[in-house]
Design an enzyme around this catalytic site. Sequence first.
Site, short mmCIF file in Angstrom:
data_model
loop_
_atom_site.label_atom_id
_atom_site.label_comp_id
_atom_site.label_asym_id
_atom_site.label_seq_id
_atom_site.Cartn_x
_atom_site.Cartn_y
_atom_site.Cartn_z
CD GLN A 1 0.89 19.30 -4.06
OE1 GLN A 1 1.52 18.60 -3.29
NE2 GLN A 1 0.16 18.80 -5.04
CE LYS B 1 2.01 16.60 0.61
NZ LYS B 1 1.82 15.96 -0.72
CG ASP C 1 1.95 12.65 0.70
OD1 ASP C 1 2.14 12.90 -0.50
OD2 ASP C 1 2.89 12.37 1.47
P1 NDP Z 1 1.70 5.19 0.78
O1 NDP Z 1 1.62 5.47 2.23
O2 NDP Z 1 0.56 4.55 0.10
O3 NDP Z 1 3.00 4.28 0.47
C1 NDP Z 1 4.27 4.71 0.81
C2 NDP Z 1 5.25 3.60 0.46
O4 NDP Z 1 6.57 4.11 0.60
C3 NDP Z 1 5.16 2.42 1.37
O5 NDP Z 1 5.54 1.26 0.68
C4 NDP Z 1 6.17 2.78 2.47
O6 NDP Z 1 6.68 1.67 3.17
C5 NDP Z 1 7.24 3.43 1.65
N1 NDP Z 1 7.97 4.39 2.51
C6 NDP Z 1 7.45 5.43 3.21
N2 NDP Z 1 8.40 6.06 3.90
C7 NDP Z 1 9.54 5.39 3.65
C8 NDP Z 1 10.87 5.55 4.08
N3 NDP Z 1 11.21 6.54 4.94
N4 NDP Z 1 11.80 4.69 3.60
C9 NDP Z 1 11.44 3.71 2.72
N5 NDP Z 1 10.19 3.50 2.28
C10 NDP Z 1 9.27 4.33 2.75
O7 NDP Z 1 2.09 6.58 0.11
P2 NDP Z 1 1.94 7.04 -1.41
O8 NDP Z 1 2.14 5.88 -2.32
O9 NDP Z 1 0.71 7.84 -1.52
O10 NDP Z 1 3.17 8.06 -1.55
C11 NDP Z 1 4.47 7.67 -2.00
C12 NDP Z 1 5.21 8.88 -2.53
O11 NDP Z 1 4.49 9.46 -3.61
C13 NDP Z 1 5.42 10.03 -1.53
O12 NDP Z 1 6.64 10.67 -1.81
C14 NDP Z 1 4.26 10.97 -1.85
O13 NDP Z 1 4.54 12.29 -1.44
C15 NDP Z 1 4.24 10.84 -3.36
N6 NDP Z 1 3.00 11.25 -4.00
C16 NDP Z 1 1.80 10.67 -3.70
C17 NDP Z 1 0.64 11.06 -4.36
C18 NDP Z 1 -0.66 10.38 -4.13
O14 NDP Z 1 -1.61 10.69 -4.87
N7 NDP Z 1 -0.79 9.44 -3.22
C19 NDP Z 1 0.65 12.15 -5.33
C20 NDP Z 1 1.98 12.66 -5.65
C21 NDP Z 1 3.07 12.23 -4.97
P3 NDP Z 1 6.32 1.44 4.72
O15 NDP Z 1 4.97 0.82 4.72
O16 NDP Z 1 7.39 0.54 5.22
O17 NDP Z 1 6.34 2.79 5.40
#
Ligand code: NDP
Length: 434
Positions: A99, A114, A154
């Site tokens: 970050q 974070k 996140d």
């Molecule tokens: P969400 O909680 O909205 O979605 C996460 C998604 O990833 C879900 O589909 C989830 O599936 C899947 N997931 C989570 N953990 C795992 C795992 N261990 N194995 C496989 N699939 C997994 O989170 P975000 O979309 O906000 O975040 C996704 C990524 O983007 C992260 O790495 C986050 O750090 C990064 N990010 C997010 C930002 C934001 O603004 N939201 C900004 C910058 C980066 P399930 O429901 O099965 O857990």
Amino acid sequence: EQRDGDQPEFLQAVREVFETLEPVIAKHPEYEKAGVLERIVEPERVVKFRVAWTDDEGKVQVNRGYRVQFNSAIGPYKGGLRFHPTVNEGVIKFLGFEQILKNSLTTLPMGGGKGGSDFNPKGKSDAEVMRFCQAFMTELCRHIGQFTDVPAGDINVGGREIGYLFGQYKRIRDEYSGVLTGKGLEFGGSLARTEATGYGVCYYTQEALRVLKNDSFEGKTVVISGSGNVAIYAAQKAEQLGAKVVTVSDSNGYVYDPEGIKVDVVKQIKEVERGRIKEYAERVPSAEYHEGCSGVWTVPCDIALPCATQNEINEESAKALVANGCKVVVEGANMPSTPEAIAVYQQNGLLYGPAKAANAGGVAVSGLEMSQNSYRLSWTFEEVDAKLKNIMETIVAESLKAAKEYGHEGDLMLGANAAGFVKVANAMVAQGIL
Ligand code: NDP
């Protein structure tokens, strides 16, 4: 490495950055003299705390909460909160370290931080999530503030959780301020914050394709992993830019829809019903569901956008992508590619957009939310979206400029690390040994 041997994700993130910074350090002896590398890997502060709350059966549950205030050289700490059973100090430190450089790349004045908890919101009622968030904020509120540390969402922390967290902060501190971003539009949130990370990933990809390959999303087949906040809006924007997105996934499996993923159906399942992605294939006849999330990387595509979680693409998955014709990997999730996977992209000449540059759109619009809160006004969707697009294009340009300056023309990873680092390092040198 000795000190943090039990934090593999943190060591992986630091190693990747330090390897690419060698030409930067060689050119700037003042960084070595000021101990910048030694200092930048040590968080300014780590707060770790008990979160006790009561479930719907009246049973007391205890989780662990974290806030890592990593680096405030260029602004107040800024970074999301993650609620997931895999959260531990090393995971939060890896995310906080990334970050620092990401926030620097946005061109906005934000330091790196974070936080989160090992709380698992899956299967919990709204009331349980609320009580957890209130308990979490009861401790966190002593450590944050609009001028010191501004958390956001996140994994598993979206609009609902930010609302409960904001309410509790306001209640305890008796203060209405922009202490969190990703707030509801009725209470200080910014238009386009929900879309920002996913849209930003696509603006970045489109610009890198234009500059480096004279190409675009038009007519391309895109594989996306995840079905959360980042994945949904990356899919929406890629489709608006003329691509066909053929997959989305969750931690159980993936859906393949050769006719193109219908984003409205994904939004209904994930955002409204909080369901599983399997249900997509039950509603859309052209789609197939496959158990196991890593299978998504065996689907042929031109462009892959990993948008789920860390280390989701290993060497084998990277080789499968290349064998099936993938030419571009741009990271929506944080550190989704293992070092071995990145080596496969590089050996095969893929266009590789690293997370800290490509997914910076989320925190960039969070920075814009802070500006709007300070001004006490709100900009239109179009204004915020235009600023976001401009920031993502600037990140591509600054990364390529730094890559050239340090002798690695066209290397978006080295360029992002160098450009992000130099600004923070200069500020650390200027502010003395702290
Ligand atoms: P969400 O909680 O909205 O979605 C996460 C998604 O990833 C879900 O589909 C989830 O599936 C899947 N997931 C989570 N953990 C795992 C795992 N261990 N194995 C496989 N699939 C997994 O989170 P975000 O979309 O906000 O975040 C996704 C990524 O983007 C992260 O790495 C986050 O750090 C990064 N990010 C997010 C930002 C934001 O603004 N939201 C900004 C910058 C980066 P399930 O429901 O099965 O857990």
